[in-house]
Design an enzyme around this catalytic site. Structure first.
Site, PDB file in Angstrom:
ATOM      1  N   ASN A  69      46.433  18.781  39.368  1.00 19.71           N
ATOM      2  CA  ASN A  69      46.620  17.492  40.055  1.00 19.71           C
ATOM      3  C   ASN A  69      45.863  17.446  41.378  1.00 19.71           C
ATOM      4  O   ASN A  69      45.431  18.476  41.854  1.00 19.71           O
ATOM      5  CB  ASN A  69      48.120  17.306  40.346  1.00 19.71           C
ATOM      6  CG  ASN A  69      48.831  16.631  39.191  1.00 19.71           C
ATOM      7  OD1 ASN A  69      48.274  15.774  38.539  1.00 19.71           O
ATOM      8  ND2 ASN A  69      50.074  17.015  38.970  1.00 19.71           N
ATOM      9  N   ASP A  96      50.408  15.330  31.214  1.00 19.16           N
ATOM     10  CA  ASP A  96      51.463  15.329  30.189  1.00 19.16           C
ATOM     11  C   ASP A  96      52.489  14.214  30.397  1.00 19.16           C
ATOM     12  O   ASP A  96      53.471  14.149  29.663  1.00 19.16           O
ATOM     13  CB  ASP A  96      52.180  16.679  30.182  1.00 19.16           C
ATOM     14  CG  ASP A  96      53.001  16.880  31.441  1.00 19.16           C
ATOM     15  OD1 ASP A  96      52.722  16.206  32.462  1.00 19.16           O
ATOM     16  OD2 ASP A  96      53.933  17.698  31.424  1.00 19.16           O
ATOM     17  N   TYR A 118      55.825   6.764  37.534  1.00 21.14           N
ATOM     18  CA  TYR A 118      55.333   6.937  38.906  1.00 21.14           C
ATOM     19  C   TYR A 118      55.213   5.621  39.677  1.00 21.14           C
ATOM     20  O   TYR A 118      55.041   5.640  40.901  1.00 21.14           O
ATOM     21  CB  TYR A 118      53.981   7.661  38.917  1.00 21.14           C
ATOM     22  CG  TYR A 118      54.116   9.167  38.782  1.00 21.14           C
ATOM     23  CD1 TYR A 118      54.230   9.988  39.910  1.00 21.14           C
ATOM     24  CD2 TYR A 118      54.146   9.783  37.533  1.00 21.14           C
ATOM     25  CE1 TYR A 118      54.359  11.359  39.799  1.00 21.14           C
ATOM     26  CE2 TYR A 118      54.285  11.151  37.404  1.00 21.14           C
ATOM     27  CZ  TYR A 118      54.391  11.947  38.537  1.00 21.14           C
ATOM     28  OH  TYR A 118      54.529  13.304  38.421  1.00 21.14           O
TER      29      TYR A 118
END
Ligand code: G6P
Ligand code: MN
Length: 418
Positions: free
Chosen positions: A149, A172, A261
């Site tokens: 990330n 994922d 998110y």
């Protein structure tokens, strides 16, 4: 039968390693392996993982697979076929700071979103470029499958420097959302053909076609999530809350299924309300799966073997291993991947890094062409992409001004002075 392959895991000391190795062993018919190399710069974590993986190989009957654990990149990468990268530059200690510093100022403190994510990005780009350069030096034909990330930033940066590299960037989160939803409401996510678009940790499902039911089931899933929040006792409490928040988001925007998110961008007030500024997700991970791994290694070091290995992992390992098998056997299977747009979303800038469905085969990634997207999504994405591009500019040009512009444009930040 293909000859047996050599796999390196960059960030081998990570708690995700046992899941990846288990997936590799489970897929041995499609991806036979002869050697696994764990590369990490942290010798202690590496050694702990050596104990765990060594026992795992033995208990699963794969004693003949050679295990190499090393802090030396030449030893790690020379002649490998695949590199799975999951490095976390600065480790969980720096994740803790990424989360806690913005929180001090009343802003979202998160590993990949907001100011924390951007700070992590600046560190992470440097670390991953280093890994990429090692692989180019020691195994120029290898495929790098990357989980490191923040993935949009990483992909943007790597593509600028190495536009032709054999690398696939994957997250994922979509498969985890699918697995969680399917499990909760009694579907089989392996039957699903989802249409999803956006940026990494920043996208929406538009359709979920179920091959066995022969219809788009997204409307009924949204209906279900509006009626009854996801309940999954197997998930950690904070992940349970995240999935509950998806229902809250749907109450306002019920037309598409959002990536979880979005809670950070659309409802930061709601998130901040149940965030403990002194004990963040990094603390939970350090006290949870990180500590469990250390204890597991300790027990093995003390000679215990029976019942020591206990892990809980979802589709994370399978997903990346499925991508590797799809390359190796030219399977042309479909995944959600982080790729340069180049027209996949027709009404969005072509030089953006997006996350869309793509087929994977021996020659790499083939994204599908989607329909034009709606203005609400496009507007959010435009701002985010601009911010990310400015941040990557700032990294390469060492520009404070561009970094300030990037941070200011981040949609979790209400004021340049903050
Ligand atoms: C998901 C995301 C990853 C992220 C992880 C954090 O898997 O796709 O990008 O790093 O969640 O999970 P954690 O349990 O470490 O908070
Ligand atoms: Mn992710």
């Amino acid at each position: 039968m293909t000859d047996k392959k050599v796999i390196a895991i960059a960030g081998g000391g990570s708690t995700y390693t046992p899941g990846i190795i288990t997936a590799l062993l489970d897929h041995n018919d499609r991806l036979p392996i002869r050697e696994v190399r764990l590369y990490d710069i942290d010798a202690v974590r590496n050694e702990n993982m050596r104990l765990i993986i060594d026992l795992l190989l033995k208990q699963k009957g794969f004693d003949e697979v050679q295990l190499i654990v090393t802090e030396n990149p030449e030893v790690a990468f020379t002649g490998v076929d695949f590199v799975f990268s999951q490095i976390r530059v600065g480790g969980l200690k720096m994740r803790e700071l990424d989360e806690k510093i913005p929180l001090k100022y009343g802003l979202i403190g998160q590993e990949t979103c907001g100011l924390g994510g951007f700070s992590y990005g600046l560190r992470s780009i440097k670390g991953l470029l280093e890994v990429v350069e090692f692989v180019q030096m020691y195994a120029p034909d290898a495929w790098i499958l990357n989980y490191t990330n923040p993935e949009s930033l990483i992909t943007e940066a790597i593509n600028r420097k190495y536009p032709n590299i054999n690398m696939i960037n994957v997250c994922d989160m979509t498969i985890s959302i699918e697995e969680t939803i399917a499990h909760n409401y009694g579907y089989n996510h392996k039957d699903w053909v989802p249409v999803y678009y956006g940026l990494n940790h920043f996208g929406w499902y538009k359709e979920i076609y179920d091959k066995s039911l022969k219809r788009d089931i997204m409307p009924e899933i949204i209906e279900k999530m509006l009626g009854q929040e996801i309940e999954n006792e197997d998930l950690e409490a904070s992940w349970q809350q995240t999935f509950k928040n998806m229902s809250k988001m749907l109450r306002h925007f019920p037309d598409y299924l959002p990536n979880n998110y979005f809670e950070y961008y659309l409802f930061p007030d709601m998130v901040l309300e149940h965030t403990d500024k002194n004990y963040t997700r990094a603390n939970m991970v350090m006290d949870g799966r990180e500590a469990r791994n250390t204890r597991m290694a300790e027990r093995i070091r003390n000679g215990e073997t029976e019942g020591v290995l206990k892990f809980d992992f979802g589709e994370h390992g399978n997903y990346i291993v499925d991508i590797a098998t799809s390359i190796l056997n030219d399977e042309h299977r479909r995944f959600m991947l982080i790729v340069p747009n180049r027209g996949a979303i027709p009404n969005f800038r072509s030089d953006a890094v997006v996350e869309v469905p793509a087929y994977v085969g021996a020659t790499g990634v083939e994204p599908i062409a989607l329909d034009p997207i709606d203005d609400f999504h496009k507007g959010l994405m435009e701002v985010q992409v601009a911010a990310e591009k400015l941040l990557v500019d700032a990294y390469f040009e060492k520009s404070y001004l561009k970094a300030l512009k990037a941070f200011t444009l981040n949609q979790t930040v209400p004021s340049a002075s903050l």
